[in-house]
Design a protein around this motif. Structure first.
Motif, PDB file in Angstrom:
ATOM      1  N   ASN A   6       0.824  -1.217   0.000  1.00 49.53           N
ATOM      2  CA  ASN A   6       0.000   0.000   0.000  1.00 49.53           C
ATOM      3  C   ASN A   6       0.854   1.260   0.000  1.00 49.53           C
ATOM      4  O   ASN A   6       0.475   2.274  -0.596  1.00 49.53           O
ATOM      5  N   LYS A   9       1.858   1.785  -3.532  1.00 49.33           N
ATOM      6  CA  LYS A   9       0.704   2.257  -4.302  1.00 49.33           C
ATOM      7  C   LYS A   9       0.455   3.737  -4.046  1.00 49.33           C
ATOM      8  O   LYS A   9       0.166   4.497  -4.979  1.00 49.33           O
ATOM      9  N   ASP A  10       0.559   4.155  -2.791  1.00 49.36           N
ATOM     10  CA  ASP A  10       0.356   5.566  -2.453  1.00 49.36           C
ATOM     11  C   ASP A  10       1.415   6.446  -3.107  1.00 49.36           C
ATOM     12  O   ASP A  10       1.109   7.525  -3.618  1.00 49.36           O
TER      13      ASP A  10
END
Length: 94
Positions: A6, A9-10
């Motif tokens: 994550n 992804k951020d």
């Protein structure tokens, strides 16, 4: 951050937002500040590449620092770069 996946992804999302905004700025304001906008894009792409490398190799973190704290510090530094890029773009439009 909940996970490394994550976090990456951020970082990719925020980088894409800055680059997309820069490209829209270039399209809307032809021949104005082209080098500055290109420089912002280049800096963001370099920052993303460097940050992903640092995330993939957490063993390079300072001695005694937890991995979670290391990732949080990296992400906060990246957020500052993103905000600075948006501020620079905003100042060009004035």
């Amino acid at each position: 951050m909940a996970s490394v996946k994550n976090l990456k992804k951020d970082i990719n999302f925020l980088t894409d937002e800055v680059v997309g905004t820069c490209l829209m700025h270039q399209y809307a304001n032809k021949n104005e500040n082209q080098q500055k906008v290109d420089q912002i894009i280049e800096e963001m792409l370099d920052s993303r590449e460097e940050l992903i490398t640092q995330i993939n190799h957490p063993e390079s973190r300072p001695q005694g620092k937890s991995v979670k704290a290391y990732y949080n510090e990296l992400f906060e530094g990246f957020l500052e770069k993103v905000n600075a890029s948006f501020d620079t773009l905003g100042n060009m439009e004035e």
